[in-house]
Design a protein around this motif. Structure first.
Motif, PDB file in Angstrom:
ATOM      1  N   PRO A 220     -23.179  -6.955  23.076  1.00 32.49           N
ATOM      2  CA  PRO A 220     -22.726  -8.266  22.578  1.00 32.49           C
ATOM      3  C   PRO A 220     -21.218  -8.431  22.748  1.00 32.49           C
ATOM      4  CG  PRO A 220     -23.277  -6.793  20.756  1.00 32.49           C
ATOM      5  CD  PRO A 220     -23.720  -6.104  22.007  1.00 32.49           C
ATOM      6  N   GLY A 221     -20.837  -9.484  23.454  1.00 32.17           N
ATOM      7  CA  GLY A 221     -19.425  -9.677  23.771  1.00 32.17           C
ATOM      8  C   GLY A 221     -18.549  -9.975  22.575  1.00 32.17           C
ATOM      9  N   ALA A 222     -19.132 -10.419  21.455  1.00 30.93           N
ATOM     10  CA  ALA A 222     -18.345 -10.742  20.268  1.00 30.93           C
ATOM     11  C   ALA A 222     -18.117  -9.537  19.364  1.00 30.93           C
ATOM     12  CB  ALA A 222     -19.039 -11.849  19.472  1.00 30.93           C
ATOM     13  N   ASN A 223     -18.764  -8.418  19.662  1.00 29.33           N
ATOM     14  CA  ASN A 223     -18.732  -7.244  18.788  1.00 29.33           C
ATOM     15  C   ASN A 223     -17.755  -6.212  19.339  1.00 29.33           C
ATOM     16  OD1 ASN A 223     -19.286  -4.800  17.408  1.00 29.33           O
ATOM     17  ND2 ASN A 223     -21.373  -5.471  16.975  1.00 29.33           N
ATOM     18  N   GLU A 224     -16.565  -6.167  18.748  1.00 29.25           N
ATOM     19  CA  GLU A 224     -15.524  -5.263  19.246  1.00 29.25           C
ATOM     20  C   GLU A 224     -15.934  -3.798  19.129  1.00 29.25           C
ATOM     21  OE1 GLU A 224     -10.685  -4.604  18.822  1.00 29.25           O
ATOM     22  OE2 GLU A 224     -11.725  -6.037  17.542  1.00 29.25           O
ATOM     23  N   ARG A 225     -16.610  -3.434  18.025  1.00 34.19           N
ATOM     24  CA  ARG A 225     -17.055  -2.044  17.851  1.00 34.19           C
ATOM     25  C   ARG A 225     -18.069  -1.649  18.916  1.00 34.19           C
ATOM     26  NH1 ARG A 225     -19.131  -0.850  11.989  1.00 34.19           N
ATOM     27  NH2 ARG A 225     -19.376   1.182  12.979  1.00 34.19           N
ATOM     28  N   ALA A 226     -18.970  -2.568  19.259  1.00 33.88           N
ATOM     29  CA  ALA A 226     -19.964  -2.276  20.292  1.00 33.88           C
ATOM     30  C   ALA A 226     -19.295  -2.082  21.650  1.00 33.88           C
ATOM     31  CB  ALA A 226     -20.990  -3.399  20.368  1.00 33.88           C
TER      32      ALA A 226
ATOM     33  N   LYS B 227     -17.895   2.581  25.820  1.00 35.32           N
ATOM     34  CA  LYS B 227     -17.076   3.434  26.686  1.00 35.32           C
ATOM     35  C   LYS B 227     -17.575   4.868  26.726  1.00 35.32           C
ATOM     36  CE  LYS B 227     -12.946   0.691  25.587  1.00 35.32           C
ATOM     37  NZ  LYS B 227     -11.620   0.690  24.935  1.00 35.32           N
ATOM     38  N   THR B 228     -18.405   5.251  25.753  1.00 34.00           N
ATOM     39  CA  THR B 228     -18.883   6.629  25.664  1.00 34.00           C
ATOM     40  C   THR B 228     -20.371   6.773  25.977  1.00 34.00           C
ATOM     41  OG1 THR B 228     -19.469   6.458  23.306  1.00 34.00           O
ATOM     42  CG2 THR B 228     -17.182   7.028  23.846  1.00 34.00           C
ATOM     43  N   LEU B 229     -21.058   5.691  26.242  1.00 35.11           N
ATOM     44  CA  LEU B 229     -22.510   5.737  26.416  1.00 35.11           C
ATOM     45  C   LEU B 229     -22.891   6.082  27.860  1.00 35.11           C
ATOM     46  CD1 LEU B 229     -23.482   2.572  24.350  1.00 35.11           C
ATOM     47  CD2 LEU B 229     -23.699   4.963  23.648  1.00 35.11           C
ATOM     48  N   PRO B 230     -23.975   6.839  28.058  1.00 40.86           N
ATOM     49  CA  PRO B 230     -24.385   7.249  29.408  1.00 40.86           C
ATOM     50  C   PRO B 230     -25.192   6.181  30.146  1.00 40.86           C
ATOM     51  CG  PRO B 230     -25.855   8.234  27.806  1.00 40.86           C
ATOM     52  CD  PRO B 230     -24.809   7.490  27.015  1.00 40.86           C
ATOM     53  N   ALA B 231     -24.695   4.959  30.128  1.00 38.36           N
ATOM     54  CA  ALA B 231     -25.348   3.870  30.853  1.00 38.36           C
ATOM     55  C   ALA B 231     -24.763   3.773  32.259  1.00 38.36           C
ATOM     56  CB  ALA B 231     -25.145   2.548  30.115  1.00 38.36           C
ATOM     57  N   ASP B 232     -25.621   3.500  33.236  1.00 35.35           N
ATOM     58  CA  ASP B 232     -25.120   3.287  34.592  1.00 35.35           C
ATOM     59  C   ASP B 232     -24.340   1.985  34.681  1.00 35.35           C
ATOM     60  OD1 ASP B 232     -26.183   5.631  35.616  1.00 35.35           O
ATOM     61  OD2 ASP B 232     -28.060   4.704  36.230  1.00 35.35           O
ATOM     62  N   ALA B 233     -24.762   0.981  33.921  1.00 32.07           N
ATOM     63  CA  ALA B 233     -24.094  -0.314  33.951  1.00 32.07           C
ATOM     64  C   ALA B 233     -24.145  -0.949  32.569  1.00 32.07           C
ATOM     65  CB  ALA B 233     -24.737  -1.236  34.986  1.00 32.07           C
TER      66      ALA B 233
ATOM     67  N   ARG C 216     -15.420 -14.488  24.939  1.00 30.67           N
ATOM     68  CA  ARG C 216     -14.994 -14.578  26.342  1.00 30.67           C
ATOM     69  C   ARG C 216     -13.680 -13.817  26.552  1.00 30.67           C
ATOM     70  NH1 ARG C 216     -14.127 -19.979  26.744  1.00 30.67           N
ATOM     71  NH2 ARG C 216     -16.368 -20.353  26.973  1.00 30.67           N
ATOM     72  N   LYS C 217     -12.725 -14.031  25.653  1.00 30.54           N
ATOM     73  CA  LYS C 217     -11.442 -13.322  25.761  1.00 30.54           C
ATOM     74  C   LYS C 217     -11.623 -11.820  25.611  1.00 30.54           C
ATOM     75  CE  LYS C 217      -8.752 -17.154  23.793  1.00 30.54           C
ATOM     76  NZ  LYS C 217      -7.920 -17.573  22.635  1.00 30.54           N
ATOM     77  N   ARG C 218     -12.456 -11.417  24.655  1.00 33.89           N
ATOM     78  CA  ARG C 218     -12.662  -9.999  24.377  1.00 33.89           C
ATOM     79  C   ARG C 218     -13.331  -9.295  25.561  1.00 33.89           C
ATOM     80  NH1 ARG C 218     -14.693  -9.796  18.796  1.00 33.89           N
ATOM     81  NH2 ARG C 218     -12.483  -9.769  18.312  1.00 33.89           N
ATOM     82  N   VAL C 219     -14.334  -9.937  26.136  1.00 34.13           N
ATOM     83  CA  VAL C 219     -15.059  -9.344  27.259  1.00 34.13           C
ATOM     84  C   VAL C 219     -14.153  -9.232  28.486  1.00 34.13           C
ATOM     85  CG1 VAL C 219     -16.829  -9.905  28.973  1.00 34.13           C
ATOM     86  CG2 VAL C 219     -17.404  -9.897  26.541  1.00 34.13           C
ATOM     87  N   CYS C 220     -13.390 -10.262  28.773  1.00 34.39           N
ATOM     88  CA  CYS C 220     -12.499 -10.214  29.933  1.00 34.39           C
ATOM     89  C   CYS C 220     -11.413  -9.145  29.757  1.00 34.39           C
ATOM     90  CB  CYS C 220     -11.881 -11.587  30.182  1.00 34.39           C
ATOM     91  SG  CYS C 220     -13.078 -12.813  30.763  1.00 34.39           S
ATOM     92  N   ALA C 221     -10.933  -8.976  28.535  1.00 34.86           N
ATOM     93  CA  ALA C 221      -9.953  -7.919  28.260  1.00 34.86           C
ATOM     94  C   ALA C 221     -10.583  -6.547  28.441  1.00 34.86           C
ATOM     95  CB  ALA C 221      -9.406  -8.072  26.844  1.00 34.86           C
ATOM     96  N   ALA C 222     -11.846  -6.400  28.039  1.00 35.56           N
ATOM     97  CA  ALA C 222     -12.542  -5.125  28.211  1.00 35.56           C
ATOM     98  C   ALA C 222     -12.670  -4.779  29.691  1.00 35.56           C
ATOM     99  CB  ALA C 222     -13.921  -5.188  27.553  1.00 35.56           C
TER     100      ALA C 222
END
Length: 287
Positions: free
Chosen positions: A14-20, A25-31, A49-55
């Motif tokens: 979820p793009g609105a969830n900063e903790r998620a 960054k630590t999860l073993p997901a390919d994407a 939108r701002k948070r996701v683009c910054a990520a």
């Protein structure tokens, strides 16, 4: 030829969830699909939108492929999402509810200023999209991946969610045919019951047997079984090596007939064996 970059596990965040976003960054997901659509409330869209683009710009997600899912083409947020995502330059931008080649072309034009590495992924999740899957998949070289939206497809079909997905099999098959005919990657839809890991693993196996490259996920606990099922097993890798070795030896000796484990081997088996080894090497490189 289909891109063999590992996409076994593709996790919605979820793009609105900063903790998620931090945890991802630590999860073993390919994407990772950083979501601006279903997972974000209307009044949180702009901040997400701002948070996701910054990520995406942070460079802190390692080898994980980063994808931004925008809101739909028919929403008031779509143009702003697409503009911001293009500037952020993720690996891909995922467009929901794509129903035609014309819609792919519309997105393609909007991304002319985006970095060349930013691909288009298209969600196919309606009956009309199933019937137009090849048209959608072949609409643009920039479109590299189809993503099944099985929840919306079931809703549109007025179908029930049942083990084995019998009501969805025709749609899954049509989408797979379209993607493979166009030489594109295709990802299976989500499994809704995050507590039912046995059912989830069974659906992963079904998806792999059908020919999907991987599966989209909604919870981190689904990562381990998904990565395991969609990766070549040690037995598959070993058999693939024996197929290639046997075929090459026969070619050197001028023999036209090759058998491995009592089964006749042809060029198509060798091609598949090489694909398995390439994918296994790519998975191993992920650590």
């Amino acid at each position: 030829m289909t891109d063999l970059r590992p996409r076994r596990s593709v996790l919605y965040m979820p793009g609105a969830n900063e903790r998620a976003l931090e945890k991802a960054k630590t999860l073993p997901a390919d994407a990772l699909i950083l979501d601006l659509e279903d997972a974000v409330a209307p009044d949180a869209k702009a901040e997400a939108r701002k948070r996701v683009c910054a990520a995406v710009a942070s460079g802190e997600y390692g080898e994980r492929e980063l994808v931004i899912r925008t809101n739909g083409l028919d929403t008031s947020w779509h143009e702003d999402d697409l503009r911001a995502a293009a500037e952020a330059g993720p690996d891909a931008i995922l467009i929901p509810k794509v129903n035609s080649a014309a819609e792919v072309h519309q997105v393609e034009r909007a991304l002319e200023a985006a970095p060349d590495h930013t691909a288009i992924w298209a969600m196919v999740e309606t009956p009309i999209a199933m019937l137009h899957a090849h048209e959608i998949a072949s609409a643009s070289p920039r479109l590299t991946v189809l993503v099944m939206g099985t929840n919306d497809l079931a809703k549109e079909l007025q179908a029930e969610h049942v083990p084995g997905r019998a009501p969805l099999l025709a749609g899954l098959s049509l989408a797979l045919l379209g993607a493979r005919a166009a030489g594109k990657v295709i990802l299976d839809g989500v499994y809704n019951d995050v507590q039912d890991l046995a059912g989830f693993e069974a659906e992963c196996l079904q998806g792999r047997q059908f020919g999907f490259d991987g599966k989209t996920l909604i919870h981190p606990k689904q990562l381990e079984p998904c990565n395991r099922v969609f990766a070549p097993s040690e037995e598959e890798v070993e058999r693939s090596r024996r197929i290639i070795d046997a075929f090459e030896e026969a070619s050197r000796e001028g023999r036209g007939v090759v058998t491995v484990d009592g089964r006749m081997i042809e060029n198509l088996h060798v091609e598949n064996a090489r694909r398995v080894l390439t994918l296994a090497e790519a998975v191993a490189a992920r650590g």
